[in-house]
Design a protein around this motif. Structure first.
Motif, PDB file in Angstrom:
ATOM      1  N   ASP A   6      -5.588 -24.610   2.663  1.00 20.25           N
ATOM      2  CA  ASP A   6      -5.048 -25.371   1.546  1.00 20.25           C
ATOM      3  C   ASP A   6      -4.866 -26.806   2.013  1.00 20.25           C
ATOM      4  OD1 ASP A   6      -2.013 -25.073  -0.493  1.00 20.25           O
ATOM      5  OD2 ASP A   6      -3.661 -26.524  -0.504  1.00 20.25           O
ATOM      6  N   GLN A   7      -5.739 -27.702   1.576  1.00 23.40           N
ATOM      7  CA  GLN A   7      -5.735 -29.058   2.090  1.00 23.40           C
ATOM      8  C   GLN A   7      -4.426 -29.780   1.788  1.00 23.40           C
ATOM      9  OE1 GLN A   7      -8.037 -30.105   4.131  1.00 23.40           O
ATOM     10  NE2 GLN A   7      -9.125 -28.180   3.926  1.00 23.40           N
ATOM     11  N   SER A   8      -3.707 -29.375   0.724  1.00 20.22           N
ATOM     12  CA  SER A   8      -2.466 -30.061   0.365  1.00 20.22           C
ATOM     13  C   SER A   8      -1.387 -29.873   1.425  1.00 20.22           C
ATOM     14  CB  SER A   8      -1.957 -29.568  -0.985  1.00 20.22           C
ATOM     15  OG  SER A   8      -1.559 -28.212  -0.906  1.00 20.22           O
ATOM     16  N   THR A   9      -1.483 -28.812   2.221  1.00 17.79           N
ATOM     17  CA  THR A   9      -0.486 -28.568   3.255  1.00 17.79           C
ATOM     18  C   THR A   9      -0.783 -29.354   4.530  1.00 17.79           C
ATOM     19  OG1 THR A   9      -1.706 -26.678   4.161  1.00 17.79           O
ATOM     20  CG2 THR A   9      -0.122 -26.221   2.418  1.00 17.79           C
ATOM     21  N   LYS A  10      -1.964 -29.937   4.604  1.00 21.46           N
ATOM     22  CA  LYS A  10      -2.373 -30.724   5.765  1.00 21.46           C
ATOM     23  C   LYS A  10      -2.288 -29.921   7.065  1.00 21.46           C
ATOM     24  CE  LYS A  10      -1.103 -35.112   3.606  1.00 21.46           C
ATOM     25  NZ  LYS A  10      -0.315 -36.370   3.697  1.00 21.46           N
ATOM     26  N   ILE A  11      -2.719 -28.683   6.985  1.00 20.00           N
ATOM     27  CA  ILE A  11      -2.766 -27.843   8.181  1.00 20.00           C
ATOM     28  C   ILE A  11      -4.020 -28.209   8.962  1.00 20.00           C
ATOM     29  CG2 ILE A  11      -2.817 -25.492   9.073  1.00 20.00           C
ATOM     30  CD1 ILE A  11      -0.256 -26.252   7.566  1.00 20.00           C
ATOM     31  N   PRO A  12      -3.904 -28.606  10.219  1.00 11.67           N
ATOM     32  CA  PRO A  12      -5.084 -28.976  10.999  1.00 11.67           C
ATOM     33  C   PRO A  12      -5.882 -27.741  11.399  1.00 11.67           C
ATOM     34  CG  PRO A  12      -3.148 -28.999  12.394  1.00 11.67           C
ATOM     35  CD  PRO A  12      -2.659 -28.730  10.994  1.00 11.67           C
ATOM     36  N   ASP A  13      -7.042 -27.963  11.936  1.00 13.10           N
ATOM     37  CA  ASP A  13      -7.917 -26.883  12.389  1.00 13.10           C
ATOM     38  C   ASP A  13      -7.324 -26.279  13.664  1.00 13.10           C
ATOM     39  OD1 ASP A  13      -9.893 -25.181  13.195  1.00 13.10           O
ATOM     40  OD2 ASP A  13     -11.499 -26.696  13.250  1.00 13.10           O
ATOM     41  N   LEU A  14      -6.832 -25.060  13.570  1.00 13.01           N
ATOM     42  CA  LEU A  14      -6.195 -24.412  14.713  1.00 13.01           C
ATOM     43  C   LEU A  14      -7.202 -23.881  15.723  1.00 13.01           C
ATOM     44  CD1 LEU A  14      -3.361 -22.487  12.823  1.00 13.01           C
ATOM     45  CD2 LEU A  14      -3.181 -24.655  14.063  1.00 13.01           C
ATOM     46  N   THR A  15      -8.501 -23.977  15.420  1.00 12.07           N
ATOM     47  CA  THR A  15      -9.527 -23.594  16.397  1.00 12.07           C
ATOM     48  C   THR A  15      -9.954 -24.770  17.256  1.00 12.07           C
ATOM     49  OG1 THR A  15     -11.509 -24.098  15.069  1.00 12.07           O
ATOM     50  CG2 THR A  15     -10.427 -21.986  14.663  1.00 12.07           C
ATOM     51  N   ASP A  16      -9.491 -25.958  16.924  1.00 17.71           N
ATOM     52  CA  ASP A  16      -9.926 -27.183  17.597  1.00 17.71           C
ATOM     53  C   ASP A  16      -8.936 -27.556  18.702  1.00 17.71           C
ATOM     54  OD1 ASP A  16     -10.837 -29.644  18.389  1.00 17.71           O
ATOM     55  OD2 ASP A  16     -10.748 -30.564  16.399  1.00 17.71           O
ATOM     56  N   PRO A  17      -9.375 -27.603  19.972  1.00 15.00           N
ATOM     57  CA  PRO A  17      -8.474 -27.997  21.058  1.00 15.00           C
ATOM     58  C   PRO A  17      -7.797 -29.342  20.829  1.00 15.00           C
ATOM     59  CG  PRO A  17     -10.503 -27.095  21.962  1.00 15.00           C
ATOM     60  CD  PRO A  17     -10.713 -27.242  20.472  1.00 15.00           C
ATOM     61  N   GLN A  18      -8.457 -30.219  20.042  1.00 11.84           N
ATOM     62  CA  GLN A  18      -7.879 -31.537  19.789  1.00 11.84           C
ATOM     63  C   GLN A  18      -6.557 -31.432  19.030  1.00 11.84           C
ATOM     64  OE1 GLN A  18      -9.275 -34.212  21.185  1.00 11.84           O
ATOM     65  NE2 GLN A  18      -7.532 -35.449  20.505  1.00 11.84           N
ATOM     66  N   THR A  19      -6.409 -30.353  18.260  1.00 13.77           N
ATOM     67  CA  THR A  19      -5.158 -30.134  17.528  1.00 13.77           C
ATOM     68  C   THR A  19      -3.977 -30.008  18.485  1.00 13.77           C
ATOM     69  OG1 THR A  19      -6.301 -29.097  15.665  1.00 13.77           O
ATOM     70  CG2 THR A  19      -3.977 -28.558  15.930  1.00 13.77           C
ATOM     71  N   PHE A  20      -4.252 -29.531  19.703  1.00 13.79           N
ATOM     72  CA  PHE A  20      -3.198 -29.302  20.694  1.00 13.79           C
ATOM     73  C   PHE A  20      -3.196 -30.375  21.779  1.00 13.79           C
ATOM     74  CE2 PHE A  20      -4.209 -25.373  18.643  1.00 13.79           C
ATOM     75  CZ  PHE A  20      -3.017 -24.679  18.543  1.00 13.79           C
ATOM     76  N   ASP A  22      -2.049 -33.454  21.958  1.00 15.66           N
ATOM     77  CA  ASP A  22      -0.810 -34.202  22.175  1.00 15.66           C
ATOM     78  C   ASP A  22       0.404 -33.299  22.348  1.00 15.66           C
ATOM     79  OD1 ASP A  22      -2.156 -36.649  21.964  1.00 15.66           O
ATOM     80  OD2 ASP A  22      -1.928 -36.669  19.778  1.00 15.66           O
ATOM     81  N   GLY A  23       0.192 -32.000  22.276  1.00 17.84           N
ATOM     82  CA  GLY A  23       1.287 -31.047  22.383  1.00 17.84           C
ATOM     83  C   GLY A  23       1.142 -29.958  21.340  1.00 17.84           C
ATOM     84  N   VAL A  24       1.994 -28.965  21.438  1.00 21.55           N
ATOM     85  CA  VAL A  24       1.966 -27.863  20.471  1.00 21.55           C
ATOM     86  C   VAL A  24       2.403 -28.401  19.106  1.00 21.55           C
ATOM     87  CG1 VAL A  24       2.884 -25.598  19.891  1.00 21.55           C
ATOM     88  CG2 VAL A  24       2.507 -26.211  22.293  1.00 21.55           C
ATOM     89  N   PRO A  25       1.635 -28.158  18.037  1.00 23.93           N
ATOM     90  CA  PRO A  25       1.986 -28.689  16.702  1.00 23.93           C
ATOM     91  C   PRO A  25       3.083 -27.867  16.030  1.00 23.93           C
ATOM     92  CG  PRO A  25      -0.029 -27.412  16.554  1.00 23.93           C
ATOM     93  CD  PRO A  25       0.351 -27.432  18.018  1.00 23.93           C
ATOM     94  N   HIS A  26       4.293 -27.989  16.535  1.00 17.21           N
ATOM     95  CA  HIS A  26       5.385 -27.153  16.042  1.00 17.21           C
ATOM     96  C   HIS A  26       5.722 -27.431  14.576  1.00 17.21           C
ATOM     97  CE1 HIS A  26       6.381 -24.862  19.585  1.00 17.21           C
ATOM     98  NE2 HIS A  26       6.356 -25.960  20.318  1.00 17.21           N
ATOM     99  N   GLU A  27       5.514 -28.673  14.135  1.00 18.52           N
ATOM    100  CA  GLU A  27       5.797 -28.971  12.732  1.00 18.52           C
ATOM    101  C   GLU A  27       4.841 -28.195  11.819  1.00 18.52           C
ATOM    102  OE1 GLU A  27       2.590 -31.557  14.150  1.00 18.52           O
ATOM    103  OE2 GLU A  27       4.562 -31.026  14.961  1.00 18.52           O
ATOM    104  N   VAL A  28       3.620 -27.960  12.296  1.00 14.22           N
ATOM    105  CA  VAL A  28       2.656 -27.158  11.538  1.00 14.22           C
ATOM    106  C   VAL A  28       3.101 -25.700  11.503  1.00 14.22           C
ATOM    107  CG1 VAL A  28       0.276 -26.313  11.474  1.00 14.22           C
ATOM    108  CG2 VAL A  28       0.743 -28.708  12.065  1.00 14.22           C
ATOM    109  N   PHE A  29       3.523 -25.178  12.640  1.00 21.83           N
ATOM    110  CA  PHE A  29       3.961 -23.787  12.689  1.00 21.83           C
ATOM    111  C   PHE A  29       5.229 -23.578  11.864  1.00 21.83           C
ATOM    112  CE2 PHE A  29       1.646 -23.637  16.950  1.00 21.83           C
ATOM    113  CZ  PHE A  29       0.544 -22.997  16.397  1.00 21.83           C
ATOM    114  N   ASP A  30       6.079 -24.596  11.776  1.00 18.25           N
ATOM    115  CA  ASP A  30       7.248 -24.490  10.896  1.00 18.25           C
ATOM    116  C   ASP A  30       6.812 -24.260   9.450  1.00 18.25           C
ATOM    117  OD1 ASP A  30       8.975 -24.890  12.991  1.00 18.25           O
ATOM    118  OD2 ASP A  30       9.360 -27.002  12.550  1.00 18.25           O
TER     119      ASP A  30
END
Length: 406
Positions: A6-20, A22-30
């Motif tokens: 769902d693009q409106s949630t701005k969830i990044p691609d969790l298969t992409d190492p680049q997503t991680f 700068d650190g674990v995307p905890h705001e996404v997991f929230d």
């Protein structure tokens, strides 16, 4: 299937190492934890059904890990590679379901109970002080290279009976395995890396049978002689001991010190915990907060309705331990570092039948390290930019430049 990306949630691609990166995307997991049902992440490779379900809630992960009938580990324990590419590793305990897994696990479980591991304290403390004696006089050094890489390598080498002059072989092997985890054909790539190590395991086996010692490789070699393990199971077991005994501890050592040198409040809380004799609780909180192994997977064995979703046979359930460790349904103020918190049952080592057998050993190593640094009155400060790895599986830290300030 629930709504795909769902693009409106701005969830990044969790298969992409680049997503991680700068650190674990905890705001996404929230965000994902608060959604109804689960989140479907498309994947171009590494799964049979074109993606995986992101499982972020503590209770859901515990439910999956205790139900091997519906959620198998035999297709692989990680993404990528949960598409059956791990078939070549079928004798690795990490990709076995009970009851087969139970029999193989029993061979080493007794050697790593908390009561047994507590007896390792004197010689682990010797290793810690040996490393600190080598490192601290330098004044400035890379904490990952000088401490995090060498402590778990020396400890697991001692447990397994690997000669001192061959410790570096462990480090290089584990580095190669984790480099292979991000290949599209991860299972095949990892098996290729492991094959060379299996030859080394055979050499160790022959040595231990000729001259038995009080160590894990001797014990496993004798189990092969008695027929309790076959040769392939022995080689896979030695491989697993190296991996389990090194990488999680290596990452925990690095990430915990990074928190200390970057955050004065964490440094003060850590110092207070050790001074009060609560180093074990401190390490529990570092484990919850950093979660070295960020996730593991299971695959559905049948079509079913569960967690508010229609799950298909072979669907991958990507269990984000790092998200579950910040689940507000389990942990009060989950994003606050608090060594005094009452909730200590994290998922950093998994749960159920596949909970890491070496968890007590990893915790003891890091507890002793903080105790000995405290006893010496040593304070470190950041001396450059930390080098974070880019990996969707391990919360890697490749470098941590520090200097001794006291």
């Amino acid at each position: 299937m629930a709504a795909a990306t769902d693009q409106s949630t701005k969830i990044p691609d969790l298969t992409d190492p680049q997503t991680f990166a700068d650190g674990v995307p905890h705001e996404v997991f929230d965000v994902l934890r608060e959604r109804e049902g689960l989140y479907w992440q498309p994947a171009a490779f590494g799964t049979r059904n074109g993606g995986f379900w992101a499982v972020t809630r503590y209770a859901d992960i515990v439910e999956i890990e205790k139900n091997s009938a519906d959620f198998t580990i035999t297709l692989g324990n990680q993404f990528p590679g949960s598409d059956g590419a791990f078939a070549a590793l079928r004798d690795d305990m990490l990709v076995m379901d009970p009851p087969r897994h139970t029999k193989i696990r029993r061979a080493a479980t007794a050697a790593f109970t908390p009561r047994v591991v507590a007896n390792f304290d004197p010689w682990i403390r010797e290793i810690v002080n040996e490393i600190l004696d080598e490192t601290l006089p330098l004044g400035e050094f890379d904490y990952i290279e000088a401490v995090a890489r060498h402590l778990p390598a020396r400890v697991i080498a001692r447990v397994m009976g690997i000669p001192r002059d061959q410790r570096e072989r462990i480090v290089k092997h584990v580095d190669a395995v984790f480099a292979a985890t991000m290949a599209p054909d991860a299972g095949v790539s990892m098996f290729g890396v492991m094959e060379g190590f299996f030859g080394y395991a055979k050499e160790l086996q022959e040595t231990k049978l000729h001259a038995p010692q009080d160590d894990m490789v001797t014990a496993l070699s004798q189990l092969v002689e008695k027929g309790d393990l076959d040769q392939n199971q022995y080689e896979q077991y030695v491989q697993l001991l190296v991996m389990a005994g090194y990488e999680t501890t290596h990452t925990l050592i690095g990430q915990s010190m990074r928190m200390v040198v970057e955050d004065p409040e964490v440094a003060a809380a850590a110092d207070k915990a050790v001074a009060e004799g609560n180093s074990t609780r401190l390490v529990d909180e570092f484990l919850r907060y950093t979660c070295p192994v960020m996730n593991m997977v299971r695959c559905a064995t049948r079509d079913m309705e569960v967690f508010g979703e229609t799950i298909r046979k072979d669907d991958v359930m990507q269990m984000y331990f790092t998200a579950a460790n910040r689940d507000p349904a389990v942990f009060s103020e989950p994003h606050r570092f608090n060594p005094s918190r009452p909730e200590t049952a994290t998922l950093s080592f998994g749960s159920g039948a596949h909970k890491c057998i070496a968890s007590a050993l990893a915790k003891l190593e890091v507890s002793i390290l903080f105790e000995e640094l405290h006893a010496r009155g040593v304070k470190l400060e950041l001396n450059g930019e930390p080098g974070r790895g880019q990996n969707v599986w391990i919360n890697q830290l490749h470098s941590l430049p520090v200097r001794v300030i006291r």
